[in-house]
Design a protein around this motif. Structure first.
Motif, PDB file in Angstrom:
ATOM      1  N   GLN A 198       0.820  -1.201   0.000  1.00 28.50           N
ATOM      2  CA  GLN A 198       0.000   0.000   0.000  1.00 28.50           C
ATOM      3  C   GLN A 198       0.865   1.268   0.000  1.00 28.50           C
ATOM      4  OE1 GLN A 198      -3.404   0.409  -0.027  1.00 28.50           O
ATOM      5  NE2 GLN A 198      -3.655  -1.765  -0.445  1.00 28.50           N
ATOM      6  N   ARG A 199       2.077   1.157   0.478  1.00 30.60           N
ATOM      7  CA  ARG A 199       2.949   2.323   0.567  1.00 30.60           C
ATOM      8  C   ARG A 199       3.406   2.761  -0.819  1.00 30.60           C
ATOM      9  NH1 ARG A 199       8.572   2.486   1.211  1.00 30.60           N
ATOM     10  NH2 ARG A 199       8.557   0.218   1.431  1.00 30.60           N
TER      11      ARG A 199
ATOM     12  N   HIS B   1      -9.608   0.282  -1.584  1.00 29.48           N
ATOM     13  CA  HIS B   1     -10.166  -0.916  -0.944  1.00 29.48           C
ATOM     14  C   HIS B   1      -9.114  -2.016  -0.801  1.00 29.48           C
ATOM     15  CE1 HIS B   1     -14.090   0.946  -1.480  1.00 29.48           C
ATOM     16  NE2 HIS B   1     -13.808   1.114  -2.768  1.00 29.48           N
ATOM     17  N   GLY B   2      -7.848  -1.636  -0.757  1.00 25.96           N
ATOM     18  CA  GLY B   2      -6.805  -2.633  -0.533  1.00 25.96           C
ATOM     19  C   GLY B   2      -6.078  -3.067  -1.778  1.00 25.96           C
ATOM     20  N   GLY B   3      -6.437  -2.548  -2.955  1.00 28.29           N
ATOM     21  CA  GLY B   3      -5.730  -2.901  -4.170  1.00 28.29           C
ATOM     22  C   GLY B   3      -4.401  -2.172  -4.272  1.00 28.29           C
ATOM     23  N   ALA B   4      -3.387  -2.858  -4.780  1.00 24.68           N
ATOM     24  CA  ALA B   4      -2.059  -2.261  -4.905  1.00 24.68           C
ATOM     25  C   ALA B   4      -1.330  -2.921  -6.062  1.00 24.68           C
ATOM     26  CB  ALA B   4      -1.265  -2.421  -3.607  1.00 24.68           C
TER      27      ALA B   4
ATOM     28  N   ARG C 140       8.121   0.974  -9.072  1.00 21.68           N
ATOM     29  CA  ARG C 140       6.962   1.820  -8.758  1.00 21.68           C
ATOM     30  C   ARG C 140       5.968   0.986  -7.955  1.00 21.68           C
ATOM     31  NH1 ARG C 140       4.567   6.866 -10.257  1.00 21.68           N
ATOM     32  NH2 ARG C 140       2.664   6.944  -8.992  1.00 21.68           N
ATOM     33  N   ASN C 141       5.533   1.530  -6.831  1.00 24.31           N
ATOM     34  CA  ASN C 141       4.586   0.850  -5.958  1.00 24.31           C
ATOM     35  C   ASN C 141       3.529   1.858  -5.526  1.00 24.31           C
ATOM     36  OD1 ASN C 141       4.789  -1.950  -4.261  1.00 24.31           O
ATOM     37  ND2 ASN C 141       3.533  -0.443  -3.223  1.00 24.31           N
TER      38      ASN C 141
ATOM     39  N   ASN D  90      14.346  -6.996 -17.999  1.00 26.36           N
ATOM     40  CA  ASN D  90      13.567  -7.770 -17.043  1.00 26.36           C
ATOM     41  C   ASN D  90      12.412  -6.911 -16.546  1.00 26.36           C
ATOM     42  OD1 ASN D  90      15.359 -10.375 -16.148  1.00 26.36           O
ATOM     43  ND2 ASN D  90      16.643  -8.644 -16.726  1.00 26.36           N
ATOM     44  N   LEU D  91      11.227  -7.484 -16.535  1.00 24.50           N
ATOM     45  CA  LEU D  91      10.046  -6.764 -16.067  1.00 24.50           C
ATOM     46  C   LEU D  91       9.239  -7.675 -15.165  1.00 24.50           C
ATOM     47  CD1 LEU D  91       7.711  -4.407 -17.993  1.00 24.50           C
ATOM     48  CD2 LEU D  91       6.705  -6.339 -16.783  1.00 24.50           C
ATOM     49  N   ASN D  92       8.866  -7.153 -14.024  1.00 25.37           N
ATOM     50  CA  ASN D  92       8.035  -7.875 -13.075  1.00 25.37           C
ATOM     51  C   ASN D  92       6.897  -6.959 -12.639  1.00 25.37           C
ATOM     52  OD1 ASN D  92       7.199  -9.828 -11.083  1.00 25.37           O
ATOM     53  ND2 ASN D  92       8.133  -8.488  -9.555  1.00 25.37           N
ATOM     54  N   LEU D  93       5.666  -7.392 -12.852  1.00 26.74           N
ATOM     55  CA  LEU D  93       4.486  -6.615 -12.479  1.00 26.74           C
ATOM     56  C   LEU D  93       3.621  -7.468 -11.563  1.00 26.74           C
ATOM     57  CD1 LEU D  93       2.538  -4.188 -12.773  1.00 26.74           C
ATOM     58  CD2 LEU D  93       1.594  -5.336 -14.796  1.00 26.74           C
ATOM     59  N   ARG D  94       3.219  -6.890 -10.459  1.00 31.13           N
ATOM     60  CA  ARG D  94       2.339  -7.602  -9.528  1.00 31.13           C
ATOM     61  C   ARG D  94       1.131  -6.727  -9.224  1.00 31.13           C
ATOM     62  NH1 ARG D  94       3.168 -11.888  -5.746  1.00 31.13           N
ATOM     63  NH2 ARG D  94       1.609 -11.903  -4.106  1.00 31.13           N
ATOM     64  N   LEU D  95      -0.052  -7.259  -9.500  1.00 31.60           N
ATOM     65  CA  LEU D  95      -1.321  -6.596  -9.214  1.00 31.60           C
ATOM     66  C   LEU D  95      -2.057  -7.427  -8.179  1.00 31.60           C
ATOM     67  CD1 LEU D  95      -2.356  -6.051 -12.944  1.00 31.60           C
ATOM     68  CD2 LEU D  95      -1.295  -4.350 -11.460  1.00 31.60           C
TER      69      LEU D  95
END
Length: 804
Positions: free
Chosen positions: A209-210, A241-244, A234-235, A291-296
């Motif tokens: 969330q930060r 509602h808690g999505g990040a 990037r974060n 290299n790319l890493n995406l987390r939803l």
């Protein structure tokens, strides 16, 4: 305002606390006093960090005299009698030592702070400083990762808890994309039992969330070659509602220039004559990677959560290798050593190549809360991979620019992978935590090869075809129960069953292999007393090592030093230039292991530990060189292929000390010290000693490092020393291999420009040493001694890290 008020009140807090404790009329209830203290202490770190983020204010004047008891307010005490204090929870990530201490199975956790400390360019360079971990390759270059000194295949490598498809290496993953690294010294049912030496699980960056917006710009240098890199993390929130989400992107260019010197001395046992072949050359490699890493991730209704994580790796490489060779006696002169003559002796050669690798993997995870004490977690993943490689080898005689032989190789490989895992966990009231799961995994590789020698199809392997299809299917089920008995005992019991089936086919042959393994697992932790910082761990486990796909595929590869004539079968070759071929009848190695460890967790952070381990391995796999009659040659040729050769044992002692110097010397500076020493011993049955050890296992490895943040300057300094002694291994009845010692000195300096910018200077392999490896092969007629090696170099890197 609350934070500022707490900071301003700090000078008077101790005096008011003394008054409140002395006058029972202010706080008559002892429990309420403890609650107030806990609340205040819990808010102090947050208030301090909040206060630092604000613009500077004029601090209040410190009090010059003690507060008088008669001025202490009595109203809050009266209010405390009638009002119920609300419960306040302060959430935060546990420290690495806290996670390690709480785990029933032996686990080492390396977080972002440790990963970033030296500014390493590869994950392997980070891991080499851990107890019992060694890396292959040249000093300062990373390389394949081994736990407890054991060779390839004994250490299970996972990314986000899953095995990566063929062609992927941890060296392709920059440390910027890693959230933490978990090292398990003994197998567990959930992570899998293909971990005779242990498991390394690399967890990619997570969505929080930060808000975070970090940039990293780097430039590296080795031997006059400059290599740039850039990274972005990037974060932020997706919604309220808690999505990040977390996005980590890294682009880098890696270039190396290496000298190569090899020699092969053949001594005839019949005539006493010698023949020496020397090769000298230089190679250059360049790789550009993205290299790319995406987390939803989202929090859903009812306590559920959903995450989607695409993971992309793309790289393009080019290399060139130019070398010359000389032979004594010269080609064409009488040779009494008995060494086979190459088909086409050449004086110099050039090999140029290029390759591309692309991998996309998408993982999803859904966690469903069935009840307050149970949940169901389902993970699914799909992966696509593609690699293209091309190499052109040209051999010349004298100063002629016309090659006497060319070999043009083009290979295209396509990989598809899938995984589906489901895990159910339930927390019982009697301190039991039950976990059960099902796993499925599959990989499919289709490979096409076009090989030409002197403009025609490569001879010798035409009957086997150039196309290959291979697949692996793995299914597993497991159950584990973790429970606590009182405040001092914790137990873990697990059982895992796993089946692996492989199949490969080419033009005129098809082979398959199937193996099933059941692995019981037991772990226990005992604390000396309820509040003790000391504890003892013990594990009794069964694990295994499965054959690699390339080891099972029976398609041969002919040594380029002794190729086949155009349109004809091959002739003889030398034992040190053997052909290679797989073995579809390989069985997995099984290992029964015992681990015992003592751990003491220190009050200022850190740990002192000593652990011992023992493994009994059956059906040991090892490459064996034999003179065989083969369909691609008119005479018997030396062929190397993997075989199950028998049983082996290995044991070791691992010592670790991680502490602050003022923990033991109160007057010392708060220097952070990290040190470890590991001693290994092994024995392979059926191979004569004294060097009948497990392949590539040294007798010891050690690390010593320290870092310190200066009080007078915004500067942190640190250094680390990694040492692995020389090792000699009797690999087979014919061959003895040796590697030189490896000593790598690293250092870093970190300058904090301001709270949002810092500059990091790193140096790896500050005292470069020459390295060498080779082997001695003895037959009934010859002794062949082979050596290769060269210089190593210092790598420098300067990196600017910004928080935007």
């Amino acid at each position: 305002m609350l934070a500022r008020a707490l900071i301003a009140a700090m000078p008077n807090f101790k005096n008011k606390l003394t008054v409140a404790t002395a006058k029972p009329s202010l706080l008559k209830n002892k429990q309420q006093l403890q609650t107030c203290l806990a609340l205040a202490l819990g808010l102090l770190p947050a208030a301090h960090s909040f206060g630092q983020s604000q613009e500077p204010q004029n601090p209040p004047a410190a009090p010059q005299q003690k507060a008088k008891p008669e001025k202490a307010p009595t109203a809050p005490a009266t209010k405390a009698k009638t009002e119920q204090l609300e419960r306040v929870e302060v959430e935060g990530r546990a420290s690495d030592e806290a996670v390690r201490r709480a785990s029933t199975a032996a686990k080492i956790v390396i977080g972002r702070e440790e990963i970033e400390r030296f500014g390493d360019s590869t994950v392997g360079e980070v891991l080499k400083r851990l107890p019992g971990v060694t890396t292959g390759g040249r000093p300062g270059r990373g390389g394949d990762i081994r736990m407890r000194g054991m060779g390839n295949g004994y250490t299970q490598i996972l990314v986000n808890g899953e095995r990566m498809p063929p062609g992927f290496s941890l060296d392709q993953l920059p440390p910027d994309q890693v959230e933490r690294i978990e090292v398990l010294r003994a197998p567990t049912a959930e992570y899998g039992a293909r971990a005779v030496a242990g498991t390394i699980n690399v967890v990619l960056r997570e969505a929080l969330q930060r808000r975070l917006n970090d940039w990293r710009f780097g430039i590296g240098e080795e031997r006059g070659i400059w290599t740039p890199s850039v990274g972005w993390t990037r974060n932020d929130k997706l919604d309220d509602h808690g999505g990040a989400y977390n996005l980590t992107l890294n682009a880098q260019q890696v270039s190396h220039r290496d000298d190569q010197n090899t020699s092969a001395l053949t001594h005839s046992l019949k005539t006493g004559a010698d023949s020496l072949l020397k090769t000298q050359g230089q190679s250059e490699d360049e790789r550009r990677g993205l290299n790319l890493n995406l987390r939803l991730q989202w929090k859903l209704a009812g306590g559920d959560s959903l995450s989607i994580q695409p993971f992309l790796v793309a790289s393009k490489s080019s290399n060139s290798n130019v070398f010359s060779q000389t032979r004594t006696p010269a080609f064409g002169q009488p040779d009494a050593s008995g060494a086979p003559k190459p088909l086409n002796p050449f004086d110099n050669a050039r090999i140029d190549g290029d390759s591309k690798f692309e991998m996309l993997r998408v993982n999803t995870q859904w966690t469903h809360r069935i009840a307050d004490d149970s949940r169901l977690e389902t993970r699914a993943g799909l992966g696509l991979g593609r690699s293209d490689s091309h190499s052109l080898r040209q051999e010349f005689v004298g100063a002629s620019s016309t090659p006497v032989r060319t070999q043009d190789d083009k290979t295209n490989s396509q990989d598809r992978s899938w995984s589906l895992n489901s895990k159910y966990s339930h927390q019982f009231e009697n301190e039991h935590s039950l976990v059960a799961g099902l796993e499925g995994e599959g990989t499919q590789r289709d490979q096409t090869r076009v090989c030409q020698q002197n403009g025609q199809g490569c001879p010798g392997l035409l009957d086997f075809g150039d196309d290959l299809s291979a697949s692996t299917q793995r299914f597993a089920l497991y159950a584990q129960d973790e429970w606590s008995v009182g405040k001092q005992w914790s137990f873990y019991a697990g059982l895992r069953g796993e089946t692996i089936a492989t199949c490969s086919s080419a033009a005129n042959y098809q082979v398959s292999n199937r193996s099933s393994v059941w692995t019981p697992l037991l772990h226990a932790v005992w604390k000396f007393d309820e509040k003790s910082r000391d504890q003892i761990r013990a594990s009794l486990t069964r694990s295994y090592r499965s054959p690699q796909l390339q080891d099972l595929i029976a398609k041969p590869a002919i040594n380029s030093q002794y190729p086949c004539p155009d349109g004809q079968l091959c002739g003889e070759n030398a034992v040190n230039y053997a052909d290679r071929m797989g073995n579809p009848n390989l069985k997995p190695e099984l290992a029964t292991g015992i681990d015992v460890a003592y751990e003491r967790y220190l009050s200022k952070g850190g740990i002192l530990s000593a652990s011992v381990f023992y493994r009994r391995i059956s059906d040991l796999m090892r490459n064996d060189i034999r003179l065989q009659t083969v369909p691609w040659a008119s005479v018997p040729r030396w062929v190397s292929s993997p075989q199950n050769i028998g049983n082996a044992t290995t044991m070791g002692l691992e010592l670790e000390a991680k502490f602050r110097l003022d923990e033991f010397l109160p007057e010392a500076w708060p220097v952070s010290v990290r040190s470890n020493l590991s001693l290994f011993r092994s024995s392979v049955e059926g191979i004569p000693g004294p060097n009948n050890r497990l392949d590539q296992q040294p007798r010891a490895t050690a690390n010593l490092g320290a870092d310190y943040k200066l009080r007078s300057l915004p500067l942190s300094l640190g250094a680390g020393l990694n040492w692995t002694p020389a090792v000699t291994i009797q690999q087979t009845l014919l061959t003895e291999a040796h590697n030189s010692r490896k000593v790598v000195l690293d250092a870093f300096a970190l300058w904090s420009i301001n709270p949002n910018a810092q500059l990091r200077l790193s140096a790896s392999n500050l005292d470069p040493l020459n390295y060498s490896n080779g082997n001695i092969t003895t037959t009934t007629e010859q002794i062949i001694t082979t050596d290769s090696g060269g210089r190593s170099y210092t790598s420098w890197q300067l990196r600017l890290e910004l928080k935007v």
